[in-house]
Design a protein around this motif. Sequence first.
Motif, PDB file in Angstrom:
ATOM      1  N   THR A 211       1.015  -1.390  -0.175  1.00 51.63           N
ATOM      2  CA  THR A 211       0.135  -0.003   0.160  1.00 51.63           C
ATOM      3  C   THR A 211       1.100   1.570   0.386  1.00 51.63           C
ATOM      4  OG1 THR A 211      -1.295  -1.305   1.285  1.00 51.63           O
ATOM      5  CG2 THR A 211      -1.652   1.374   1.106  1.00 51.63           C
ATOM      6  N   ALA A 212       1.702   1.358   0.910  1.00 51.79           N
ATOM      7  CA  ALA A 212       3.137   2.040   1.120  1.00 51.79           C
ATOM      8  C   ALA A 212       3.230   2.569  -0.794  1.00 51.79           C
ATOM      9  CB  ALA A 212       3.885   1.845   1.917  1.00 51.79           C
ATOM     10  N   LEU A 213       4.003   1.208  -2.007  1.00 53.09           N
ATOM     11  CA  LEU A 213       4.606   1.240  -2.664  1.00 53.09           C
ATOM     12  C   LEU A 213       3.323   2.478  -3.584  1.00 53.09           C
ATOM     13  CD1 LEU A 213       6.450   1.118  -5.126  1.00 53.09           C
ATOM     14  CD2 LEU A 213       5.498  -1.314  -4.888  1.00 53.09           C
ATOM     15  N   GLN A 214       1.920   1.224  -3.562  1.00 50.94           N
ATOM     16  CA  GLN A 214       1.010   2.281  -4.609  1.00 50.94           C
ATOM     17  C   GLN A 214       0.603   3.375  -4.003  1.00 50.94           C
ATOM     18  OE1 GLN A 214      -2.434   0.347  -3.538  1.00 50.94           O
ATOM     19  NE2 GLN A 214      -3.473   0.693  -5.603  1.00 50.94           N
ATOM     20  N   PHE A 215       0.473   4.001  -2.777  1.00 45.91           N
ATOM     21  CA  PHE A 215       1.017   5.583  -2.680  1.00 45.91           C
ATOM     22  C   PHE A 215       1.955   6.131  -3.301  1.00 45.91           C
ATOM     23  CE2 PHE A 215       1.468   9.157   0.945  1.00 45.91           C
ATOM     24  CZ  PHE A 215       0.493   9.524   0.446  1.00 45.91           C
ATOM     25  N   LYS A 216       2.656   6.067  -3.308  1.00 46.76           N
ATOM     26  CA  LYS A 216       4.065   6.664  -3.612  1.00 46.76           C
ATOM     27  C   LYS A 216       4.330   6.089  -5.284  1.00 46.76           C
ATOM     28  CE  LYS A 216       9.181   6.652  -3.534  1.00 46.76           C
ATOM     29  NZ  LYS A 216      10.691   6.513  -2.805  1.00 46.76           N
ATOM     30  N   THR A 217       3.516   5.586  -5.812  1.00 49.10           N
ATOM     31  CA  THR A 217       3.501   5.724  -7.093  1.00 49.10           C
ATOM     32  C   THR A 217       2.615   6.502  -7.707  1.00 49.10           C
ATOM     33  OG1 THR A 217       3.747   3.167  -6.984  1.00 49.10           O
ATOM     34  CG2 THR A 217       2.660   3.988  -9.083  1.00 49.10           C
ATOM     35  N   ALA A 218       1.289   6.538  -6.889  1.00 49.56           N
ATOM     36  CA  ALA A 218       0.385   7.165  -7.141  1.00 49.56           C
ATOM     37  C   ALA A 218       0.745   9.371  -6.735  1.00 49.56           C
ATOM     38  CB  ALA A 218      -0.828   7.467  -6.603  1.00 49.56           C
ATOM     39  N   LEU A 219       1.512   9.440  -5.659  1.00 52.92           N
ATOM     40  CA  LEU A 219       2.150  10.992  -5.774  1.00 52.92           C
ATOM     41  C   LEU A 219       2.933  10.925  -6.750  1.00 52.92           C
ATOM     42  CD1 LEU A 219       2.596  10.976  -1.859  1.00 52.92           C
ATOM     43  CD2 LEU A 219       0.791  11.711  -3.324  1.00 52.92           C
ATOM     44  N   ILE A 220       3.386   9.981  -7.531  1.00 55.33           N
ATOM     45  CA  ILE A 220       4.899  10.058  -8.014  1.00 55.33           C
ATOM     46  C   ILE A 220       4.450  10.265  -9.549  1.00 55.33           C
ATOM     47  CG2 ILE A 220       6.454   9.576  -9.096  1.00 55.33           C
ATOM     48  CD1 ILE A 220       7.427   7.941  -6.988  1.00 55.33           C
TER      49      ILE A 220
ATOM     50  N   ALA B 278       0.993  11.959  -9.872  1.00 54.65           N
ATOM     51  CA  ALA B 278       0.860  13.293  -9.903  1.00 54.65           C
ATOM     52  C   ALA B 278       1.550  14.299  -9.806  1.00 54.65           C
ATOM     53  CB  ALA B 278       0.297  13.681  -8.506  1.00 54.65           C
ATOM     54  N   GLU B 279       2.838  13.854  -9.391  1.00 55.17           N
ATOM     55  CA  GLU B 279       3.845  15.246  -9.457  1.00 55.17           C
ATOM     56  C   GLU B 279       4.319  15.298 -11.359  1.00 55.17           C
ATOM     57  OE1 GLU B 279       8.542  14.652  -8.567  1.00 55.17           O
ATOM     58  OE2 GLU B 279       7.099  14.038  -6.978  1.00 55.17           O
ATOM     59  N   ALA B 280       4.535  14.004 -11.883  1.00 61.77           N
ATOM     60  CA  ALA B 280       4.448  14.282 -13.239  1.00 61.77           C
ATOM     61  C   ALA B 280       3.627  14.503 -14.096  1.00 61.77           C
ATOM     62  CB  ALA B 280       4.504  12.467 -12.864  1.00 61.77           C
ATOM     63  N   ASP B 281       1.634  14.248 -13.619  1.00 59.81           N
ATOM     64  CA  ASP B 281       1.380  14.956 -14.353  1.00 59.81           C
ATOM     65  C   ASP B 281       1.746  16.581 -14.744  1.00 59.81           C
ATOM     66  OD1 ASP B 281      -0.164  12.506 -14.851  1.00 59.81           O
ATOM     67  OD2 ASP B 281      -1.432  12.400 -13.798  1.00 59.81           O
ATOM     68  N   ALA B 282       1.518  16.825 -13.089  1.00 61.75           N
ATOM     69  CA  ALA B 282       2.051  18.315 -13.068  1.00 61.75           C
ATOM     70  C   ALA B 282       2.770  18.790 -13.349  1.00 61.75           C
ATOM     71  CB  ALA B 282       2.022  18.722 -11.403  1.00 61.75           C
ATOM     72  N   ARG B 283       4.020  18.399 -14.156  1.00 65.93           N
ATOM     73  CA  ARG B 283       5.000  18.509 -14.817  1.00 65.93           C
ATOM     74  C   ARG B 283       4.939  18.417 -16.280  1.00 65.93           C
ATOM     75  NH1 ARG B 283      10.487  18.257 -12.417  1.00 65.93           N
ATOM     76  NH2 ARG B 283      10.540  18.003 -10.144  1.00 65.93           N
ATOM     77  N   ARG B 284       3.900  18.095 -15.874  1.00 62.09           N
ATOM     78  CA  ARG B 284       3.808  17.670 -18.047  1.00 62.09           C
ATOM     79  C   ARG B 284       2.840  18.701 -19.008  1.00 62.09           C
ATOM     80  NH1 ARG B 284      -0.739  16.470 -20.127  1.00 62.09           N
ATOM     81  NH2 ARG B 284      -1.375  15.513 -18.028  1.00 62.09           N
ATOM     82  N   LEU B 285       1.823  19.513 -17.093  1.00 56.23           N
ATOM     83  CA  LEU B 285       1.251  20.463 -17.326  1.00 56.23           C
ATOM     84  C   LEU B 285       2.038  21.475 -17.364  1.00 56.23           C
ATOM     85  CD1 LEU B 285      -2.359  20.092 -15.259  1.00 56.23           C
ATOM     86  CD2 LEU B 285      -1.448  19.636 -17.339  1.00 56.23           C
TER      87      LEU B 285
END
Length: 178
Positions: free
Chosen positions: A57-66, A68-75
């Motif tokens: 679950t920790a890995l899934q949470f970290k992956t989702a945050l990363i 989100a970060e990638a999506d923000a950078r793409r924008l």
Amino acid sequence: MIPLVPLLLGIAPTVASWILGDKTGGAVEKVTGIAREILGTDDPSGIEAAIARDPNTALQFKTALIQAEADARRLEHEAILAQIRDVQSAREQTVRLAEAKSPIAYGAVLVSAIVLVGFAVMLWLVIREEVPVNQRDMVTLLLGTLAGMASSVVAYWVGSSNGSMQKNAALEKALAQK
């Protein structure tokens, strides 16, 4: 949500920078939404407990945050590329107008000259003359505004630095490959 900051610094530095920067509201909302969806809680102590309890679950949470970060950078990259295209389009239009011998082609030159002369005159007056106390705020505001405009004029005619142009080319290439 501030107790989330140390946790985020270790998981997703850019997401943490959102919180520490001026995008606080959106970042907190995004992170808490991800936490609610994946961990079932948005309480900082509940998030820490859920991460400590289950590594998957920790890995899934970290992956989702990363992600989100990638999506923000793409924008952000897309916004920069749109701005570059806009500037390039304006310059191309000026060239086309000059080739067509249109008097409008001299509009940018005229506006640039007015701004630079206005800035120079205002700066000379401020340096040369004592500004009355009751006008200092207005003069400072005017000088600052003209300085910003002069900076924009120089950026228009000189363009960006070589390093910035290389970065923009790399961004365009990276986004074109997606």
